[in-house]
Design an enzyme around this catalytic site. Structure first.
Site, mmCIF file in Angstrom:
data_model
loop_
_atom_site.group_PDB
_atom_site.id
_atom_site.type_symbol
_atom_site.label_atom_id
_atom_site.label_comp_id
_atom_site.label_asym_id
_atom_site.label_seq_id
_atom_site.Cartn_x
_atom_site.Cartn_y
_atom_site.Cartn_z
ATOM 1 N N TYR A 64 89.629 111.731 56.159
ATOM 2 C CA TYR A 64 90.087 112.868 55.636
ATOM 3 C C TYR A 64 90.118 111.993 54.156
ATOM 4 C CZ TYR A 64 92.738 116.013 53.329
ATOM 5 O OH TYR A 64 92.759 116.403 52.044
ATOM 6 N N GLU A 81 91.166 112.109 43.963
ATOM 7 C CA GLU A 81 90.315 113.239 44.585
ATOM 8 C C GLU A 81 90.464 114.381 43.411
ATOM 9 O OE1 GLU A 81 90.520 117.116 47.461
ATOM 10 O OE2 GLU A 81 92.232 115.778 47.649
ATOM 11 N N THR A 96 53.856 65.242 54.937
ATOM 12 C CA THR A 96 51.631 65.637 54.122
ATOM 13 C C THR A 96 51.643 66.796 54.242
ATOM 14 O OG1 THR A 96 51.036 65.858 56.680
ATOM 15 C CG2 THR A 96 50.276 63.544 55.522
ATOM 16 N N GLY A 97 52.726 67.741 53.762
ATOM 17 C CA GLY A 97 52.529 68.991 53.153
ATOM 18 C C GLY A 97 52.124 70.297 54.141
#
Length: 349
Positions: A103, A49, A225-226
């Site tokens: 805190y 701090e 086959t896609g």
């Protein structure tokens, strides 16, 4: 003349404050971890701090496995590794480790080690205010962060209502499914039947351009086959494979279309709702809570030929004659026999 009172503190949680301490957080943590104590340390959190005078102050929470009796007020002193300097803390017992952690978290410049040991006490005299806790949880950034806040500040609620708390947090902080990124460009699919290309042009688009009742598409063909990669490359979609899961983690009401892949037709719940692009319907799939589906989008059904897989075979059964008549009005059926991409290219699906 009375003798000076000897320092003695017997506590499970210690709160230390080091004024004007210039040692890095990481070095401080290492020194505190290396302190030899008869009671095991469980958790250490350090916060740096900066005061108005620019001097760094240090706050520390140390949690022990049991009560540790400290009789040396110099025990927690820190030593600088770069100059001859000792830093002596103010030492207190932490009445509520939860309050101390809150805190020292306020400035955000922290480092920690171990697992925080939760307590249900508050230095304000009693349990944390439930409203304060849940307000803080709602203002957090994720379900995980919210659950951690509730776990630390409302342990009784967390333990007794765990299932509901987790479910609510996941709903409140739910994120839409990650968009799928096609591994191949649309141009890779250069052998797609014209009827499928036309179906895409007529039905797969955003809500503003979409027909009021778009048609769905059933594509049947051999493996590899896609079919799947093509179906998933057309735009934002919901992909349902294996079993029907319409939970928010899988299903988005903002998708342009659905893909139902390799689910036998007799296991497709909400068959008509999906194929008919119906709007505003409800689902209560097994083990899930009822949800509202916006609908109004087409669905691509992908399947292989053969018993238990083929939609064509399923709909040709005598018992499904009326359903087949309905399907003819709500979907286009395409059978493919060969790959819908050009083979031999390294960029092919």
């Amino acid at each position: 003349m009375p003798l000076p009172k000897r320092f003695r503190l017997n506590a499970k949680n210690y709160f230390l404050t080091y004024p004007q301490c210039s040692i890095s957080k990481e070095e401080r943590l290492a020194q505190l971890q290396n302190l030899s104590t008869p009671v095991n340390k469980k958790y250490i959190k350090i916060c740096k701090e900066s005061h108005e005078d620019g001097q760094p102050h240090l706050h520390v929470l140390i949690q022990f496995e049991g009560k540790y009796q400290c009789t040396n007020n110099r025990f927690f002193d820190l030593v600088s590794s770069t100059r001859s300097a000792h830093f002596h803390p103010n030492i207190q017992g932490a009445k509520s480790s939860s309050d101390v952690k809150t805190y020292i978290d306020k400035d955000g410049d922290t480092v920690e080690w171990g697992e925080f040991q939760i307590d249900g006490r508050s230095a304000r005299g009693g349990q944390q205010s439930a409203n304060d806790t849940y307000a803080k949880a709602l203002n957090s950034a994720s379900a995980e962060e919210a659950l951690q806040i509730i776990k630390e500040e409302q342990p009784q609620h967390f333990f007794l209502q765990f299932h509901n708390i987790v479910s609510n947090a996941n709903r409140i902080f739910q994120t839409p499914p990650e968009p799928w990124v096609p591994p191949f460009q649309q141009a890779s699919f250069n052998n797609v039947p014209a009827i499928m290309t036309q179906w895409v042009s007529d039905n797969v688009c955003d809500a503003a351009a979409r027909p009021m009742r778009p048609l769905s598409l059933v594509v049947e063909g051999p493996s590899r086959t896609g079919k799947t990669l093509w179906a998933r490359s057309l735009g934002p979609h919901n992909y349902i494979c294996g079993h029907m899961d319409l939970s928010p983690k899988i299903y988005s009401n903002n998708a342009w279309y659905n893909v139902i892949d390799d689910i036998p037709p007799h296991y497709v719940k909400h068959f008509k709702e999906f194929m008919g692009a119906q709007r505003d319907w409800q689902s209560n799939c097994k083990y899930g809570k009822p949800i509202q589906i916006k609908g109004g989008i087409p669905t691509i059904f992908l399947c292989n030929p053969g018993p238990q897989s083929s939609y064509k075979d399923y709909l040709s059964e005598e018992k499904n004659r009326s359903l087949n008549d309905w399907v003819q009005k709500n979907a286009i059926y395409v059978t493919i026999e060969e790959a819908i991409f050009t083979t031999g290219s390294q960029t092919s699906p």
